[in-house]
Design a protein around this motif. Structure first.
Motif, PDB file in Angstrom:
ATOM      1  N   PHE A 275       0.823  -1.209   0.000  1.00  0.00           N
ATOM      2  CA  PHE A 275       0.000   0.000   0.000  1.00  0.00           C
ATOM      3  C   PHE A 275       0.864   1.268   0.000  1.00  0.00           C
ATOM      4  O   PHE A 275       0.373   2.355   0.265  1.00  0.00           O
ATOM      5  N   THR A 276       2.142   1.133  -0.293  1.00  0.00           N
ATOM      6  CA  THR A 276       3.085   2.239  -0.173  1.00  0.00           C
ATOM      7  C   THR A 276       2.685   3.448  -1.009  1.00  0.00           C
ATOM      8  O   THR A 276       2.580   4.562  -0.481  1.00  0.00           O
ATOM      9  N   GLU A 277       2.493   3.258  -2.309  1.00  0.00           N
ATOM     10  CA  GLU A 277       2.162   4.381  -3.187  1.00  0.00           C
ATOM     11  C   GLU A 277       0.810   4.985  -2.839  1.00  0.00           C
ATOM     12  O   GLU A 277       0.641   6.197  -2.831  1.00  0.00           O
ATOM     13  N   PHE A 278      -0.153   4.120  -2.556  1.00  0.00           N
ATOM     14  CA  PHE A 278      -1.489   4.602  -2.203  1.00  0.00           C
ATOM     15  C   PHE A 278      -1.430   5.442  -0.932  1.00  0.00           C
ATOM     16  O   PHE A 278      -2.033   6.515  -0.861  1.00  0.00           O
ATOM     17  N   ASP A 279      -0.695   4.957   0.063  1.00  0.00           N
ATOM     18  CA  ASP A 279      -0.594   5.698   1.320  1.00  0.00           C
ATOM     19  C   ASP A 279       0.082   7.060   1.130  1.00  0.00           C
ATOM     20  O   ASP A 279      -0.233   8.012   1.832  1.00  0.00           O
ATOM     21  N   LYS A 280       0.981   7.147   0.160  1.00  0.00           N
ATOM     22  CA  LYS A 280       1.672   8.423  -0.093  1.00  0.00           C
ATOM     23  C   LYS A 280       0.731   9.487  -0.653  1.00  0.00           C
ATOM     24  O   LYS A 280       0.881  10.665  -0.338  1.00  0.00           O
ATOM     25  N   ILE A 281      -0.212   9.083  -1.497  1.00  0.00           N
ATOM     26  CA  ILE A 281      -1.030  10.098  -2.179  1.00  0.00           C
ATOM     27  C   ILE A 281      -2.526  10.006  -1.886  1.00  0.00           C
ATOM     28  O   ILE A 281      -3.317  10.724  -2.492  1.00  0.00           O
ATOM     29  N   LYS A 282      -2.918   9.203  -0.919  1.00  0.00           N
ATOM     30  CA  LYS A 282      -4.355   9.055  -0.666  1.00  0.00           C
ATOM     31  C   LYS A 282      -5.013  10.366  -0.230  1.00  0.00           C
ATOM     32  O   LYS A 282      -6.168  10.618  -0.574  1.00  0.00           O
ATOM     33  N   TYR A 283      -4.299  11.219   0.468  1.00  0.00           N
ATOM     34  CA  TYR A 283      -4.892  12.489   0.897  1.00  0.00           C
ATOM     35  C   TYR A 283      -5.032  13.460  -0.275  1.00  0.00           C
ATOM     36  O   TYR A 283      -5.900  14.323  -0.264  1.00  0.00           O
ATOM     37  N   GLU A 284      -4.189  13.307  -1.267  1.00  0.00           N
ATOM     38  CA  GLU A 284      -4.344  14.104  -2.491  1.00  0.00           C
ATOM     39  C   GLU A 284      -5.537  13.600  -3.293  1.00  0.00           C
ATOM     40  O   GLU A 284      -6.265  14.372  -3.891  1.00  0.00           O
ATOM     41  N   LEU A 285      -5.710  12.288  -3.322  1.00  0.00           N
ATOM     42  CA  LEU A 285      -6.794  11.700  -4.111  1.00  0.00           C
ATOM     43  C   LEU A 285      -8.170  12.148  -3.637  1.00  0.00           C
ATOM     44  O   LEU A 285      -9.057  12.371  -4.456  1.00  0.00           O
ATOM     45  N   ILE A 286      -8.327  12.282  -2.333  1.00  0.00           N
ATOM     46  CA  ILE A 286      -9.664  12.628  -1.834  1.00  0.00           C
ATOM     47  C   ILE A 286     -10.057  14.064  -2.160  1.00  0.00           C
ATOM     48  O   ILE A 286     -11.211  14.430  -2.035  1.00  0.00           O
ATOM     49  N   LYS A 287      -9.113  14.856  -2.633  1.00  0.00           N
ATOM     50  CA  LYS A 287      -9.437  16.225  -3.046  1.00  0.00           C
ATOM     51  C   LYS A 287     -10.198  16.239  -4.367  1.00  0.00           C
ATOM     52  O   LYS A 287     -10.896  17.186  -4.669  1.00  0.00           O
ATOM     53  N   TYR A 288     -10.013  15.195  -5.154  1.00  0.00           N
ATOM     54  CA  TYR A 288     -10.632  15.121  -6.471  1.00  0.00           C
ATOM     55  C   TYR A 288     -11.863  14.226  -6.418  1.00  0.00           C
ATOM     56  O   TYR A 288     -11.918  13.287  -5.638  1.00  0.00           O
ATOM     57  N   LYS A 289     -12.800  14.540  -7.275  1.00  0.00           N
ATOM     58  CA  LYS A 289     -13.998  13.726  -7.329  1.00  0.00           C
ATOM     59  C   LYS A 289     -14.141  13.190  -8.746  1.00  0.00           C
ATOM     60  O   LYS A 289     -14.328  13.955  -9.685  1.00  0.00           O
ATOM     61  N   SER A 290     -13.989  11.879  -8.885  1.00  0.00           N
ATOM     62  CA  SER A 290     -14.172  11.257 -10.190  1.00  0.00           C
ATOM     63  C   SER A 290     -14.440   9.770  -9.989  1.00  0.00           C
ATOM     64  O   SER A 290     -14.142   9.202  -8.940  1.00  0.00           O
TER      65      SER A 290
END
Length: 180
Positions: A109-124
């Motif tokens: 889950f390394t990559e996901f954990d790095k950018i998960k907070y960025e991902l939740i800013k977007y809605k798609s």
């Protein structure tokens, strides 16, 4: 005196006519200017809407690039770990998924954990799909690969994430079927 009255009446009539004509022309000119202003405003608004749409499209494309570059590889690696059950049999359908046992050892889950907070800013839909896939991976970790231990609501989350993987990597699965 009669002639002076007639001249005064004529001058008064001309003055009233000129005043009325001036008022009418001014009214038409103001209406024309208002219409031009409305058209300019609408054109400006349309241009701003086009620019906003362009920015949103670029943002959406950027989201896809982030996912494709940083997360897709990790998702693919994780799916390669779980696409076979404990018996090393390829699981290419969700039909009997509840009965399957997987080995979640090695899920990353390394990559996901790095950018998960960025991902939740977007809605798609793409971002939601990625989150659902990682939810499925985490559920496998929590229930040690045993789908029958999962409560119904969590199993359905796992199944949905697994279906997303099947759809994403369908070509890869077909190749795996040809070699095994």
């Amino acid at each position: 005196m009669g002639q002076e009255i007639i001249i005064a009446l004529i001058q008064g009539g001309v003055t009233l006519s000129v005043g009325a004509l001036t008022a009418f022309v001014t009214y038409r000119a103001v209406r024309l200017q208002i219409k031009k202003n409305e058209e300019t405003f609408l054109k400006k608004r349309e241009q701003q809407e086009k620019e906003r749409t362009k920015v949103e499209r670029e943002s959406h494309d950027y989201q896809k690039q982030i996912i494709e570059r940083f997360i897709d590889f990790e998702i693919h690696d994780n799916f390669n770990i779980i696409k076979r059950n404990y018996n090393r049999k390829l699981v290419f359908s969700t039909e009997k998924l509840r009965e399957e046992e997987f080995d979640p050892t090695g899920l990353d889950f390394t990559e996901f954990d790095k950018i998960k907070y960025e991902l939740i800013k977007y809605k798609s839909d793409t971002i939601n799909e990625v989150i659902e896939i990682y939810d499925a991976f985490r559920l496998l970790m929590i229930y040690e690969g045993l789908c029958r231990k999962m409560p119904d609501d969590e199993f359905h989350k796992f199944k949905k994430g697994y279906e997303h993987c099947l759809n994403r990597f369908e070509k890869d699965l077909r190749q795996s079927l040809m070699y095994y």
